[in-house]
Structure formats: C-alpha cells, structure tokens
Design an enzyme around this catalytic site. Structure first.
Site, mmCIF file in Angstrom:
data_model
loop_
_atom_site.group_PDB
_atom_site.id
_atom_site.type_symbol
_atom_site.label_atom_id
_atom_site.label_comp_id
_atom_site.label_asym_id
_atom_site.label_seq_id
_atom_site.Cartn_x
_atom_site.Cartn_y
_atom_site.Cartn_z
ATOM 1 C CG HIS A 285 8.851 7.395 0.871
ATOM 2 N ND1 HIS A 285 8.686 6.344 1.731
ATOM 3 C CD2 HIS A 285 9.250 6.841 -0.314
ATOM 4 C CE1 HIS A 285 8.972 5.207 1.100
ATOM 5 N NE2 HIS A 285 9.323 5.482 -0.143
ATOM 6 C CG HIS A 324 2.787 3.350 7.239
ATOM 7 N ND1 HIS A 324 2.326 2.483 6.288
ATOM 8 C CD2 HIS A 324 4.112 3.481 7.036
ATOM 9 C CE1 HIS A 324 3.350 2.118 5.539
ATOM 10 N NE2 HIS A 324 4.438 2.700 5.972
ATOM 11 C CG ASP A 380 11.055 7.161 8.820
ATOM 12 O OD1 ASP A 380 12.095 6.492 8.825
ATOM 13 O OD2 ASP A 380 10.386 7.396 7.808
#
Ligand code: ACO
Length: 443
Positions: A285, A324, A380
């Site tokens: 995460h 994702h 990210d």
C-alpha cells in the site's frame, strides 16, 4: 432519483436478479440496488441468506477474500473508474483540483461535499493553523524512540497516543466535537510527522510557525536550522501541495477500509486514524513508494534493468510502483506526478536513478507480461524520486502519504458515522478447521 440512508442520491431500482439453487430447484429473487451515479450495480449480500436447503440452516454467504467484488458502503466522496483512468473528488476531476486547489481546500471539499466559500475557507485554514501545537508530553514520548525507529511506527503510535490527550474525542456523535477533533488531526499530523523526522536525524524539534501556510509550516518544521524564519523553495511548496492533493483520498483502499472498520466500533477518531496509518505502512500500500526507491537503488544501473524485468516475469519479484487493484489503465495521479517530477528535476537535476526509473517504465509498458496484466505505473512510482530530490529520507516517504491521506480518512470516517445502514464491521467466515473433538492433553 432516490436517496439512500447514507444520503447518497441514486437512480431508481433497475430490476431483480433471479437465482436458481440447483440443490433444491428453488428460485430466489433479489432486488438489484439502485444504480450509483456512475452506474455501479450491486445486490445485497444479505439477500443471499434466504438461500437454504433446510429451513434451520444459516443460509448462503458470499465468499470474497480481499473484498475483490464487495461494496462495503455507499459513498459520495471519491469516484474512480479504473478502466478509464478517472479519479474525481466530489465530482471534480483530479487534474483540475491538482491544477487549481490547495490541500486544505481539497480537505474541506472531501469532508463537506462542496467547495468552500472565501469565508468558510478562511475560518477552516485559521482553525487548522491554530491547532498545530502538540502537548509537550508527546515530545517526551517521541524522544523514547530509538534513533533508527521507522517514522511510520512513530507516527502510528503518536496518533494513537493523542486519543489519551483528548478523551473528549470519544463523543463521536456530537458534530461540534467531531469538528474539533478533525481540525486537531489535520493540524497536528504534520507536527507529529516533522517531529518524527527530526528525531531520526538527531535534530532538535522545530515548533510550528502559525504565520506560515500548511505546507510551508510543515517544511519549516522539517528543515529549519538557525535561521529565524525558514524560506522554503516555492517549487517544493508547489510540489508538496500537489502531492498532498493527489494522495488526499482514494475511496475504499486498504487503509480507508481499516479506518472505517475500526471507526465502526465507535472508537475515537485518533484511534481510527492510527489504524489507517498502520495499514498504509504496508509495502503493498503506502509503503510502496519507499520500496520503489529501494528497488531502483538495488538495480544500480540502467544496464541491469532487463535482468530485473526477467526476475519479475519469472515471479521472483514484483515491480514495485506498478499495478493497482482498481486502475487497469494509467493511474491518473501517476501522470500528474510525472509532470511534477519533470519540474522538480529541472531545479534539482536528473540523476541515474531517474534514468533507471524511465527505463523500467519504458520496458514494462511495452512488454507483454505487463501489458496483458494491465500493469501500469501507479502514483508511487515517481513520488519517491521527487521526495528524494527534495531531500526526504526514503523511510519518510510513506509518512508524507499519511499526512495527506488523513484528509480522506477523516471524511470517510465521518461519512461512515452518518450512514444509518452502517453497523460494526464484522465479516463472516467459512470455517474449515476440525469438527468437535475431545480434549486430551499431550503434556
Ligand atoms: N509486478 C509484477 N507482477 C505483478 C505486479 C507487479 N507489481 N502486480 C501484479 N502483478 C501480477 C500478479 O503476479 C498477477 O499475475 P498472475 O495473474 O500471473 O498471477 C497479476 O499481475 C494480478 O495481480 P494481483 O496480485 O492479483 O493484483 P492485485 O489487484 O491483488 O494487487 C497490487 C494490486 C497489490 C497493487 C499489486 O499490483 C502490487 O503488489 N503492486 C506492487 C506494489 C505497489 O506498487 N503498491 C502500491 C499500490 S498504490 C497504493 O497503494 C497507493
């Protein structure tokens, strides 16, 4: 249009689902719930319970490990279309918010559903500005951590500890009380994060400067040394403001689900948000931004990229910052972050790590392994590189994410409390252990 218990406007019922049980030949009808604004369709899990072979049976459950296809709530906050790469806060496209808004305006929007008027915004900003100080005992508490403590562990513990400083926060059904705790959390989380940062660096804590804006004050608490007033680089302020906006909410992700589940026990918001920080710490995460940079540093040189890609394709490693659960096309946040990275790197310079990142992205976007699995860079992938070029240590990246996500967690927590359909979150299980057996000690 009809309105649900959560106050969400939905279209009228669209029909019924007919289910036939081949064990009994019985047929069951289940109403299809009113469609969501963007056409989401669902039936109630509880409607399955009527399906039984014998009348005394418990009834049928739905089995959905990792909640792959379970809507846990009706929410009017954030909308994602993972196939089309769309993200909207309260209906506003993320690209427009990132371009024109501030983090605090976004936090207001997420919570209240509408953009603030000038008067509302000024009060909101002022309230948050004047609640940035933390109790001195929190300082002492932080000093107890070792020099190499992970700042996410420190953040998680100090957010949880705040509930002991504000025992009134447990009065979650009083709107005034909720309001002050929300302000406190948004105001104090940058202070806690900055104190954790200074602690791991062995530097004295810098107290908030209430003359500064939210992001400027945060940068000042992180970086100020002997100068009477810290002057952050405008490009860094802009970058952090945009990154905070991009990370502010992302509907029912793992950490938000943790906040809602813990909050559903009616615990105070500090304890619920601490659960969100804990969930965000995980490498799958929020911890992924840290892992991306570690992976790039391990690769070491552009020439080693193909070898890593082979290892990933052999199932030995995951390409961190790729893939994702929801986005099956380009993460719209990643696109904005990439642009932002270009702007920051213009000032700080391009380094070999960025070259490796670009090469990873180039290969992955053209390789069938990634293309067929719809694995695109997520938010990210580039954030770590920006953070590092701004001087943040790797282990601090997820903390930055947590500061921003607090806005979303709080909005989702309050929406959950207002939703009359919500109860304590308590899933079922399918028991697969032993049947009853007699205890006989082996000692
Ligand atoms: N690298 C290589 N292969 C991957 C990756 C990856 N990053 N992600 C998924 N896959 C593969 C899986 O091995 C699987 O392949 P298979 O069908 O041959 O078995 C397939 O793609 C589907 O993967 P799942 O694990 O089922 O996808 P899921 O939706 O459960 O996982 C997740 C999503 C956790 C984000 C995953 O893509 C991942 O681990 N990514 C790397 C970590 C990361 O970047 N996390 C940040 C997410 S964004 C955020 O939290 C802010």
């Amino acid at each position: 249009m009809s309105t649900t218990a959560a106050g969400v406007k939905t279209e009228k019922e669209t029909g019924t689902l007919e289910v036939r049980d081949t064990r009994t030949g019985a047929t069951y009808e289940m109403p299809i719930l009113p469609r969501g604004t963007e056409g989401d369709v669902a039936v109630r899990g509880m409607d399955l319970r009527q399906i039984k072979v014998e009348s005394g049976e418990f009834g049928t459950m739905s089995y959905d490990p990792a909640f792959m296809n379970t809507a846990s709530c009706m929410s009017a906050i954030t909308y994602i279309d993972g196939e089309a790469g769309i993200l909207r806060y309260r209906g506003y496209p993320i690209e427009q918010i990132a371009e024109g808004s501030t983090f605090l305006e976004t936090a207001w929007l997420l919570r209240n559903g509408e953009l603030p008027t000038r008067q509302e915004y000024d009060k909101w900003e002022n309230d948050i500005r004047y609640h940035t100080y933390v109790h001195e005992n929190i300082r002492k508490f932080l000093e107890g951590f070792r020099y190499d403590a992970h700042p996410m562990s420190m953040l998680c513990s100090t957010v949880a500890a705040m509930s002991s400083f504000y025992p009134d926060a447990k009065d979650i059904h009083d709107p005034e009380n909720r309001n002050i705790q929300i302000i406190r959390l948004l105001a104090k989380i940058p202070t806690l994060a900055a104190f954790a940062f200074r602690h791991i660096r062995g530097m004295p804590f810098i107290y908030p400067d209430n003359d500064l804006g939210y992001v400027e004050n945060f940068l000042s608490m992180l970086n100020r040394m002997t100068e009477p007033r810290y002057e952050p680089r405008p490009s860094f302020v802009k970058a952090l403001e945009v990154l905070f906006i991009l990370h502010a909410d992302h509907e029912q992700n793992a950490s938000t689900t943790a906040v809602r589940a813990v909050g559903s026990t009616q615990v105070d918001p500090f304890s619920a948000i601490a659960a969100g920080v804990a969930a965000l710490f995980g490498p799958l995460h929020g911890g992924a931004n840290e892992q991306v940079l570690r992976m790039i540093q391990e690769i070491g040189h552009v020439k080693n990229v193909p070898a890593l890609i082979d290892e990933v394709k052999d199932g030995k490693k995951r390409l961190m910052g790729f893939g994702h659960r929801v986005y099956k096309s380009y993460d719209p946040r990643a696109r904005i972050v990439k642009q932002l990275a270009d702007e920051v790197f213009k000032e700080t310079g391009v380094d070999s790590d960025l070259e490796i990142a670009l090469e990873l992205e180039r290969i992955a976007l053209s390789d069938d392994y990634f293309v067929s699995r719809k694995l695109y860079p997520n938010v990210d992938f580039y954030t770590g590189l920006i953070y590092r070029s701004m001087g943040f240590p790797t282990e601090f990246f997820t903390v930055l994410f947590a500061v921003a996500r607090t806005a979303g967690w709080l909005s989702q927590w309050e929406e959950m409390l207002m939703d009359k359909e919500q109860k304590i979150a308590r899933p079922r299980q399918i028991y697969i252990g032993h049947g009853e057996r007699k205890y006989a000690s082996l000692l």
